[in-house]
Design a protein around this motif. Sequence first.
Motif, PDB file in Angstrom:
ATOM      1  N   GLY A  45      12.621  67.109  16.842  1.00  0.00           N
ATOM      2  CA  GLY A  45      11.716  66.065  17.509  1.00  0.00           C
ATOM      3  C   GLY A  45      11.676  64.716  16.771  1.00  0.00           C
ATOM      4  O   GLY A  45      11.275  63.736  17.602  1.00  0.00           O
ATOM      5  N   TYR A  46      12.119  64.485  15.629  1.00  0.00           N
ATOM      6  CA  TYR A  46      11.982  63.258  14.817  1.00  0.00           C
ATOM      7  C   TYR A  46      13.136  62.403  15.404  1.00  0.00           C
ATOM      8  O   TYR A  46      14.335  62.769  15.679  1.00  0.00           O
ATOM      9  CB  TYR A  46      12.248  63.544  13.559  1.00  0.00           C
ATOM     10  N   GLY A  94      21.235  51.258  13.449  1.00  0.00           N
ATOM     11  CA  GLY A  94      21.465  52.396  13.972  1.00  0.00           C
ATOM     12  C   GLY A  94      20.316  52.468  15.303  1.00  0.00           C
ATOM     13  O   GLY A  94      19.718  51.523  15.887  1.00  0.00           O
ATOM     14  N   THR A  95      20.176  53.733  15.636  1.00  0.00           N
ATOM     15  CA  THR A  95      19.288  53.926  16.964  1.00  0.00           C
ATOM     16  C   THR A  95      18.446  55.041  16.627  1.00  0.00           C
ATOM     17  O   THR A  95      18.265  55.636  15.441  1.00  0.00           O
ATOM     18  CB  THR A  95      20.070  54.428  18.325  1.00  0.00           C
ATOM     19  N   SER A  96      17.504  55.671  17.755  1.00  0.00           N
ATOM     20  CA  SER A  96      16.603  56.642  17.211  1.00  0.00           C
ATOM     21  C   SER A  96      17.244  57.859  16.790  1.00  0.00           C
ATOM     22  O   SER A  96      16.614  58.635  16.127  1.00  0.00           O
ATOM     23  CB  SER A  96      15.842  56.751  18.320  1.00  0.00           C
ATOM     24  N   THR A  97      18.484  58.212  17.226  1.00  0.00           N
ATOM     25  CA  THR A  97      19.197  59.534  16.739  1.00  0.00           C
ATOM     26  C   THR A  97      19.865  59.138  15.794  1.00  0.00           C
ATOM     27  O   THR A  97      20.646  59.944  14.953  1.00  0.00           O
ATOM     28  CB  THR A  97      19.948  59.916  18.126  1.00  0.00           C
ATOM     29  N   PHE A 119       0.253  62.374  11.766  1.00  0.00           N
ATOM     30  CA  PHE A 119       0.582  60.910  11.893  1.00  0.00           C
ATOM     31  C   PHE A 119       2.095  61.344  12.595  1.00  0.00           C
ATOM     32  O   PHE A 119       2.888  62.283  12.167  1.00  0.00           O
ATOM     33  CB  PHE A 119       0.850  60.415  10.678  1.00  0.00           C
ATOM     34  N   ASN A 120       2.301  60.638  13.697  1.00  0.00           N
ATOM     35  CA  ASN A 120       3.427  60.693  14.492  1.00  0.00           C
ATOM     36  C   ASN A 120       4.579  59.810  13.681  1.00  0.00           C
ATOM     37  O   ASN A 120       4.623  58.808  13.544  1.00  0.00           O
ATOM     38  CB  ASN A 120       3.243  60.161  15.877  1.00  0.00           C
ATOM     39  N   MET A 121       5.661  60.654  13.144  1.00  0.00           N
ATOM     40  CA  MET A 121       6.475  59.791  12.174  1.00  0.00           C
ATOM     41  C   MET A 121       7.566  59.026  12.954  1.00  0.00           C
ATOM     42  O   MET A 121       8.097  58.222  12.525  1.00  0.00           O
ATOM     43  CB  MET A 121       7.125  60.835  11.302  1.00  0.00           C
ATOM     44  N   SER A 122       7.560  59.403  14.537  1.00  0.00           N
ATOM     45  CA  SER A 122       8.506  58.532  15.105  1.00  0.00           C
ATOM     46  C   SER A 122       7.966  57.334  15.514  1.00  0.00           C
ATOM     47  O   SER A 122       8.526  56.119  15.675  1.00  0.00           O
ATOM     48  CB  SER A 122       9.090  59.599  16.348  1.00  0.00           C
ATOM     49  N   ALA A 148      16.946  61.882  10.302  1.00  0.00           N
ATOM     50  CA  ALA A 148      17.896  61.518  11.331  1.00  0.00           C
ATOM     51  C   ALA A 148      18.511  62.655  11.971  1.00  0.00           C
ATOM     52  O   ALA A 148      19.092  63.498  11.526  1.00  0.00           O
ATOM     53  CB  ALA A 148      18.456  60.446  11.288  1.00  0.00           C
ATOM     54  N   ALA A 149      18.714  62.654  13.416  1.00  0.00           N
ATOM     55  CA  ALA A 149      19.459  63.714  13.989  1.00  0.00           C
ATOM     56  C   ALA A 149      20.974  63.873  13.558  1.00  0.00           C
ATOM     57  O   ALA A 149      21.622  64.889  13.506  1.00  0.00           O
ATOM     58  CB  ALA A 149      19.498  63.284  15.369  1.00  0.00           C
ATOM     59  N   ASP A 150      21.544  62.486  13.255  1.00  0.00           N
ATOM     60  CA  ASP A 150      22.914  62.686  12.926  1.00  0.00           C
ATOM     61  C   ASP A 150      23.143  62.811  11.272  1.00  0.00           C
ATOM     62  O   ASP A 150      24.111  62.765  10.727  1.00  0.00           O
ATOM     63  CB  ASP A 150      23.744  61.586  13.214  1.00  0.00           C
ATOM     64  N   GLY A 151      21.866  62.911  10.581  1.00  0.00           N
ATOM     65  CA  GLY A 151      21.905  62.850   9.080  1.00  0.00           C
ATOM     66  C   GLY A 151      22.369  61.576   8.431  1.00  0.00           C
ATOM     67  O   GLY A 151      22.551  61.577   7.244  1.00  0.00           O
ATOM     68  N   SER A 152      22.417  60.306   9.081  1.00  0.00           N
ATOM     69  CA  SER A 152      22.856  59.062   8.379  1.00  0.00           C
ATOM     70  C   SER A 152      21.802  58.525   7.712  1.00  0.00           C
ATOM     71  O   SER A 152      22.233  57.833   6.836  1.00  0.00           O
ATOM     72  CB  SER A 152      23.557  58.360   9.688  1.00  0.00           C
ATOM     73  N   SER A 153      20.431  59.002   8.011  1.00  0.00           N
ATOM     74  CA  SER A 153      19.469  58.532   7.146  1.00  0.00           C
ATOM     75  C   SER A 153      18.308  59.587   6.905  1.00  0.00           C
ATOM     76  O   SER A 153      18.207  60.565   7.881  1.00  0.00           O
ATOM     77  CB  SER A 153      18.847  57.372   7.744  1.00  0.00           C
ATOM     78  N   TYR A 154      17.851  59.618   5.931  1.00  0.00           N
ATOM     79  CA  TYR A 154      16.463  60.588   5.375  1.00  0.00           C
ATOM     80  C   TYR A 154      15.384  59.458   5.014  1.00  0.00           C
ATOM     81  O   TYR A 154      15.477  58.941   4.066  1.00  0.00           O
ATOM     82  CB  TYR A 154      17.038  61.639   4.289  1.00  0.00           C
TER      83      TYR A 154
END
Length: 807
Positions: free
Chosen positions: A586-587, A599-602, A533-536, A448-454
Amino acid sequence: MERVQPQPVNGAPGRRKSVFMEVGLVDEATLRHERSPAPAAPRLITNPTPRKLRPTRTVRFQSQHHVIENHEGEKCEEDSEWEEDSEADEDEREALERMEMRANRPLFTNSKMYRIGLLTLVLAIMLPVLHSSPLSSVGAKAGVIPRQTIDPSMVKRDDTNPDVCLRWSHQSAIVNGTLYVYGGRTKTSSDQTSDTWVNDFMTMDLTKSWQISTPSYTGLPKPSGPPEVANGYLWNSLQSLFLYGGEFSDDPQGTPTAFSTWEYQIGSKQWVEHSNPQTVGGKNAVEEGQSVQRSAEGAGFSVSTLGRGWYFGGHLDFLTTEGWNIGVKRIYLKSLVEFTFPGYSNDQVDSLSNGKTAGSDGAYRNITEGGMQETSGFTERADGLLLYVPGYGAEGILIGLTGGVNETFTQMNVIDVYDIANSTWYKQSTSGTTPKYRVNPCAVVAAAADGSSYNVYMYGGQNLQPAKNQTQYDDMWILSVPSFTWIEVDQQGQSVPPARAGHSCHVWDGQMIVVGGYVGQELSCDSPGIYNFNMSSLQWASQFTALTGSKALQAYDGSESSGNPLAQQANQRGFDAKAGLEGSYGYNVPAAVQSVIGGTSTGGATLTAPVQTPTDGPFQSGTPVTYTVTGPNGAIITETATAGGASNGGGRGTNVGAIVAGVIAGVFAIIAGYFAFCAWVYRKQVRIWKEHAQAVSTRANEKRDPWAAQGAIPSSSGKNSSDRAARDALFPPMTDTSSGGGRHSNEDRIGYAGAGGVAAGETDALGRRNSQRSSTDDLLEGQEPSFWGANGVLLNPRRSLRVINRD
């Protein structure tokens, strides 16, 4: 000036000889005899009509007196001299006409033999001198070049043909936007049943977009040095590829060679052999100086920012190890092989601590005593997965998933976690519905962009039961970390690729690129065998879309506009342990994952710790490194800080705003909780009053029926226990049969029935036991193995990609 006196013409010592005399055609005595006044002797004319020689004009130099002083009185004298010369020449011509012409003979008839003899003598004298002279070392020495010393890059090699019928069990890696594929097994036609091991070497360009039907494959020359192996791994640094492990052909049977690490230097496009590698000493490792062996069917991973690669588990047998007796059974491994790349340091290695770096051959460490690794709960495995998640601990963690041995599969509800900085294994329980047990899937991780999840994406694989009739899978699962929650991806309505196992997959620009795989007997060919496969959006796409583009080929200098060679999230770029995951650019976190972890997409996940509380390891204390996310207009979307736990190496300081916001949120949460409690108490009192009123009404109408009227709901407040037992006989508790587990509807918590519909604590016909309700403490004490017991499902990883590959 001294005057030069005229010299006599005939008979003088310095008289010029005729050219015929000089070359040996005329004898001077004969000429003198011809010119003498004595009567001429009879002549022997060999040629009755000799060809007259052309007379040569004779030129005589006059004296200095004649040259310098021009006297008229001497003119007549000079003319008389020329006349005398003319008369002499006429006499000489007449003599030549009467002369016998002889063939020209060399001065030395044996001159050639003379030169050869002289040369032989010189060589006989000089050779001993040159042999003992120090100058003999100067220059090139001729001789036969041993085959093993020939540079493989100088040998003419065939180019790889990327177009094959099937490709599986290969080795692959991504470096700066280029996907490299080496070796493995291929079929060029659907009816090919043997000789499938290859040393193909090719690349795929990820800096440009392409359709999956026509991927940007480029065949490279097949190397002549590295062996034809499958089921190994291709580690990668920022400049090189390193081939480790793999097994040789079983049909026809190959002969393993001594293990060497083969390095492909990308800049020079050359393969370099590092022969006979030895182990180095370090934490939880065997002693140094041990020979490194070639393992196969293990799980590999490499992190270029750390400069290390790992290979977990696998096996050794007669197709992996030189000199192995075919009668000796294979050995399954639970060790973790660590390879430190040349030029990198590693504090867990004795010789590489305090900033010391590995030499040109790198450094191997065989980790066999890492915490749980030496307990009964940590067993051998093959055909599994190894994945890297940064941020937790000082250098991140490795996650071991799936796989198995002859007797058992690895459980999916308890996962092995390795703390890189401490060289120690731990166990972590998962939550949510677990996937089916499997071997040979592929998996990637996106941040995730903020590193809160992998989020770990696992695709495909296969079971191994029943034997010789294995089933390949086409399902997609997400394991979200740090919550360790399993989430199944809904693929309904999509064009899903054929089910497969033994494939590889990589993440780049937030997309999963799937390469090859064995697809069973139903599909004869799968060409080109590339999928995206688009992971988003959680959708299979018909093309790969390049987002990083040519910036993957540019060096990152810290600025926003600089290159992105690892395709990391824009705010996570770097080359150390605090940098983000490669390929995540881009994820966005999918909506299906947001609904579970928040959370959100970011980012901004609300589940920032394991649902099943850990008892030890990097997840027990501290939180991961997180990152600030900014919007398109520069506004801050997410701002978090690293916790100061010991496991992550310290924090970034106190965030006052975050503390104040947390306190306010806590107060509102307490107030909301109080009102919720009041509402719950009120609803409970109302429900009790209604049940009491209904019971009174029922008893008034039950003068002859000691139980309830027909169709009435039995009450829990019977007169006595015998009454309740009688009621239960007529009105058994309602069950929910939809899950196949016989779960009672009036029970709140019953353990997950498992893959075979077995209730918690029970065993099925094959002896498989579900451990969903086992405690974490028991797992850490080694009471609950990470594999099912000896009576579990039979598994033969060697057959996993051998038996199923028979046509």
